[in-house]
Scaffold this active site. Structure first.
Site, PDB file in Angstrom:
ATOM      1  N   PHE A  44      10.013 142.840  75.578  1.00  0.00           N
ATOM      2  CA  PHE A  44      10.372 141.523  76.091  1.00  0.00           C
ATOM      3  C   PHE A  44      10.671 141.527  77.581  1.00  0.00           C
ATOM      4  CE2 PHE A  44      14.658 143.237  75.298  1.00  0.00           C
ATOM      5  CZ  PHE A  44      15.346 142.807  76.424  1.00  0.00           C
ATOM      6  N   LYS A  60       0.158 142.927  70.831  1.00  0.00           N
ATOM      7  CA  LYS A  60       1.293 142.378  70.098  1.00  0.00           C
ATOM      8  C   LYS A  60       2.469 142.319  71.069  1.00  0.00           C
ATOM      9  CE  LYS A  60       4.753 142.791  68.155  1.00  0.00           C
ATOM     10  NZ  LYS A  60       6.071 142.052  68.409  1.00  0.00           N
ATOM     11  N   GLU A 109       8.156 138.966  70.433  1.00  0.00           N
ATOM     12  CA  GLU A 109       8.321 137.623  69.881  1.00  0.00           C
ATOM     13  C   GLU A 109       9.393 136.831  70.622  1.00  0.00           C
ATOM     14  OE1 GLU A 109      11.033 140.401  67.567  1.00  0.00           O
ATOM     15  OE2 GLU A 109       9.051 140.458  68.535  1.00  0.00           O
ATOM     16  N   SER A 129      12.271 150.751  73.034  1.00  0.00           N
ATOM     17  CA  SER A 129      13.402 151.671  72.903  1.00  0.00           C
ATOM     18  C   SER A 129      12.941 153.009  72.341  1.00  0.00           C
ATOM     19  CB  SER A 129      14.465 151.072  71.985  1.00  0.00           C
ATOM     20  OG  SER A 129      13.992 151.016  70.642  1.00  0.00           O
ATOM     21  N   CYS A 151      13.767 149.208  82.003  1.00  0.00           N
ATOM     22  CA  CYS A 151      13.834 150.621  81.626  1.00  0.00           C
ATOM     23  C   CYS A 151      13.991 151.516  82.839  1.00  0.00           C
ATOM     24  CB  CYS A 151      12.604 151.020  80.819  1.00  0.00           C
ATOM     25  SG  CYS A 151      11.070 150.980  81.764  1.00  0.00           S
ATOM     26  N   GLU A 172      21.678 153.740  75.767  1.00  0.00           N
ATOM     27  CA  GLU A 172      20.965 152.820  76.656  1.00  0.00           C
ATOM     28  C   GLU A 172      21.499 151.411  76.396  1.00  0.00           C
ATOM     29  OE1 GLU A 172      16.440 151.747  78.080  1.00  0.00           O
ATOM     30  OE2 GLU A 172      16.794 152.102  75.945  1.00  0.00           O
TER      31      GLU A 172
END
Length: 497
Positions: free
Chosen positions: A151, A175, A178, A228, A283, A382
């Site tokens: 995202f 993909k 969402e 992740s 990240c 994280e």
């Protein structure tokens, strides 16, 4: 205004079916539901992969020149409409528009690199390697490839992979997350306008059902993933178990080491910029500042002073420097880390809890901890939010041990005026991307992005030269055009003569 519907892009057009499950898309600044996104079931996964598989033979045989023309046209369309895409990102992700514009700019870099496919896909040729025998290598596409993106960069991360995959002759099923799916459909529309044939690029929305469907589908030959570490490990293990080539980029805990000789104003500016840009949802965000004695007190003071001037607000407001978090659930998760840090005894210098810019928005202000120790969860986990931790170190060696002892190895930085110390650090640190007085060392488009240790599963980094390597497989051809008079049966092993 009623929420809009967001659906799949399959075989060059929007999907017109009826989804059994949907998800909600929010405006992070207000908390309002702005859209419902269709979630793919097994049938839609099969439909998207089948469309990509049908398109593959013709696209594989399309000349490099023709593929390049499509990518050049896509690049021009993307550049012309970059502001529109940035607004879409801000509306669903929440990052400020200037940050979203920077994301799009870096995405364009990767498209520009992929436009050089004709140069990048050259093989090798050895004439007369043996008497009358020529040997050469060629790079060929894999087939249908899947891209599963996060995202936090809904445009840039897909465009780390998709242009390279397409330039190499593959067809793609993307993909996206969402949480902010609209950028992917905007990109699909631009590809179609650029002349990309139907089925070469498809977008499939959904959750774990869609991901598992792509990981197990026999027609999918490779998977690129960013997310992740636990999910990256799952994607890698599941995809490889099904015989796929997988590159899975995981999480991070990026350290910024500040040596005593560093310019502390520069270091404080960098820590705030890299720690709180995009609300820490990167990240490559700096999440740990390692202050080497005796600069800790002064550095913390300068960081806190700069944090007090940050303007947190709606990303659509040009004066905002940091926006909200992406969802209410993510905000609660980050806030729970702050609570855990307080309970563990870390010194809470700046508390971002309780900030409310608008009713209903997913707000959490910049937060600063000092005197964090490596056993605290705010250090080990994280957090992926606007939480910056300062760890004190007595020496360069202690700081290096902290970085190298961390299970993550995505990015790191060192701030110093000492060239010898910087050179030693870049040599000794066990991290994939290193910044020397650069807090966010994301490589430019003609290098490759990727970490070490638990930040990467697989042996290939994203985009750049390694991206082209990942999306192709090499074939070596040995060729001879002999005189018929030289025939005859010979059962011995071939020799080079």
């Amino acid at each position: 205004m009623s929420p809009q519907r967001i659906s799949h892009w399959i075989d060059g057009k929007g999907w017109g079916g009826l989804a059994e499950e949907t998800g909600e898309v929010f405006d992070p600044a207000t908390g309002e539901v702005t859209a419902h996104v269709d979630f793919a079931g097994p049938a839609q996964v099969d439909e998207a992969v089948a469309a990509a598989a049908r398109a593959f033979p013709a696209w594989r045989d399309t000349s490099l020149a023709a593929r390049g023309r499509v990518l050049f046209a896509f690049r021009e369309l993307l550049a012309a409409r970059r502001d529109e895409l940035a607004k879409i990102i801000t509306a669903e992700h929440g990052k400020v528009e200037s940050d979203a514009a920077g994301e799009v700019a870096r995405a364009i870099e990767n498209v520009e690199y992929a436009c050089g496919a004709a140069q990048l896909l050259k093989g090798g040729y050895s004439e007369n390697a043996s008497t009358g025998v020529d040997v050469y290598s060629i790079a060929q596409p894999l087939g249908v490839v899947a891209v599963i993106s996060p995202f936090n960069f809904p445009a840039m991360v897909p465009l780390w992979f998709v242009p390279n995959a397409i330039a190499c002759g593959n067809t793609v099923v993307l993909k996206p997350s969402e949480k902010d799916p609209s950028a992917s459909l905007f990109i699909a529309g631009l590809f179609a306008e650029a002349g990309l044939p139907a089925g070469v690029f498809n977008v499939l929305h959904g959750d774990k059902v869609a991901v598992d469907g792509l990981l197990a589908h026999p027609a999918v030959k490779a998977v690129s993933f960013v997310g992740s570490t636990p999910i990256a490990r799952y994607v890698y293990e599941t995809g490889t178990r099904h015989g796929k080539r997988v590159q899975a980029l995981g999480g991070a805990k990026n350290h910024m080491v500040v040596l005593p000789d560093a310019d502390l104003d520069l270091a404080a500016d960098a820590a705030v910029s890299a720690g709180f840009g995009s609300a820490g949802e990167r990240c490559m965000a700096v999440s740990v500042v390692v202050a080497v004695d005796p600069v800790g007190d002064e550095l913390v003071g300068r960081i806190a002073e700069r944090m007090g001037r940050l303007k947190v607000g709606d990303g659509r407001d040009p004066e905002s420097e940091m926006g909200p978090l992406v969802t209410a659930a993510h905000r609660r998760r980050v806030e729970s880390h702050v609570e855990a840090g307080v309970a563990a005894g870390a010194e809470l210098v700046v508390d971002g809890r309780g900030l409310r810019v608008t009713d209903g928005g997913f707000w959490l202000g910049p937060t600063l901890f000092d005197r964090v120790t490596p056993d605290m969860t705010i250090y080990t986990d994280e957090i992926f939010g606007p939480v910056l931790c300062v760890v004190r170190a007595g020496s360069y060696d202690t700081a290096l041990e902290l970085v190298n002892g961390n299970p993550y190895g995505n990015g790191t930085a060192i701030f110093t005026h000492d060239g010898r110390a910087a050179r030693r650090f870049q040599n000794e640190v066990e991290v994939g991307m290193v910044g020397l007085n650069v807090p966010i060392p994301v490589p430019v488009g003609h290098y490759s992005f990727g970490g070490w240790k638990d930040s990467l599963f697989g042996d290939s980094h994203a985009y750049g030269p390694e991206g082209f390597h990942f999306f192709t497989r090499r074939k070596v051809v040995t060729s001879r055009w002999p005189d018929p008079a030289q025939g005859g049966v010979n059962l011995g092993f071939p020799r080079t003569t």
